[in-house]
Write an enzyme that holds these catalytic residues in place. Structure first.
Site, PDB file in Angstrom:
ATOM      1  N   ASN A   1      51.061  44.025  27.729  1.00 39.58           N
ATOM      2  CA  ASN A   1      50.498  43.446  26.022  1.00 39.58           C
ATOM      3  C   ASN A   1      51.546  41.510  26.205  1.00 39.58           C
ATOM      4  O   ASN A   1      52.297  41.987  25.716  1.00 39.58           O
ATOM      5  CB  ASN A   1      49.759  43.180  24.917  1.00 39.58           C
TER       6      ASN A   1
ATOM      7  N   GLU B   1      46.100  45.416  30.462  1.00 36.10           N
ATOM      8  CA  GLU B   1      44.686  46.024  31.067  1.00 36.10           C
ATOM      9  C   GLU B   1      44.923  44.495  32.181  1.00 36.10           C
ATOM     10  O   GLU B   1      43.734  44.167  33.330  1.00 36.10           O
ATOM     11  CB  GLU B   1      43.741  46.378  31.026  1.00 36.10           C
TER      12      GLU B   1
END
Ligand code: THU
Length: 130
Positions: free
Chosen positions: A43, A56
């Site tokens: 992230n 992701e």
């Protein structure tokens, strides 16, 4: 080494590169393509909080940008009491490219859970259901 173990290790390594000065919540992700290639992401936060991108999606967009093959699975790792599942936005993004994929969720205690993306995002929006 089996693919689940390799992906979890790769996600765990990517997590160390998370840029999280605001939440201090580091996440790592690693996906595998049909060719067996592994692409990872972490992230990346921003001072304008809403511009933050989840691990992701970083992995997914990197795979797309690099022209990699079809995504078959993704591992996500964070330091949580239970294995962390991807946020709703990431589920929808993954659904775009790989509706059949599996998602392996792991924490730093070594606990794991595996899901099909379709279980995590049932009745997903597609252009065909409008
Ligand atoms: N985050 C992820 O990277 N993946 C998820 O599935 C959920 C949340 C990040 C976004 C933000 O940097 C931090 O975790 C706290 O929400």
């Amino acid at each position: 080494m089996e693919i689940f173990t390799r992906l979890l290790e790769s996600a765990r390594e990517a997590r160390k590169r998370a840029y999280v000065p605001y939440s201090h919540f580091a996440v790592g992700a690693a996906l595998v393509t049909e060719d067996g290639e592994i692409i990872s992401g972490c992230n990346v936060e921003n001072i304008s909080y809403g511009l933050t991108v989840c691990a992701e999606r970083v992995a997914t967009f990197t795979a797309m940008a690099e022209g990699k093959g079809k995504i078959v699975g993704l591992a996500v790792v964070a330091d949580t009491p239970e294995p962390p599942t991807p946020c709703g936005a990431c589920r929808q993004v993954l659904m775009e490219f790989a509706p059949e994929m599996w998602i392996l969720c792991g924490n730093l205690r070594g606990q794991q859970r595996i899901f099909r993306l379709q279980e995590l995002l049932p009745e997903a929006f597609t252009e065909f259901n409008v």
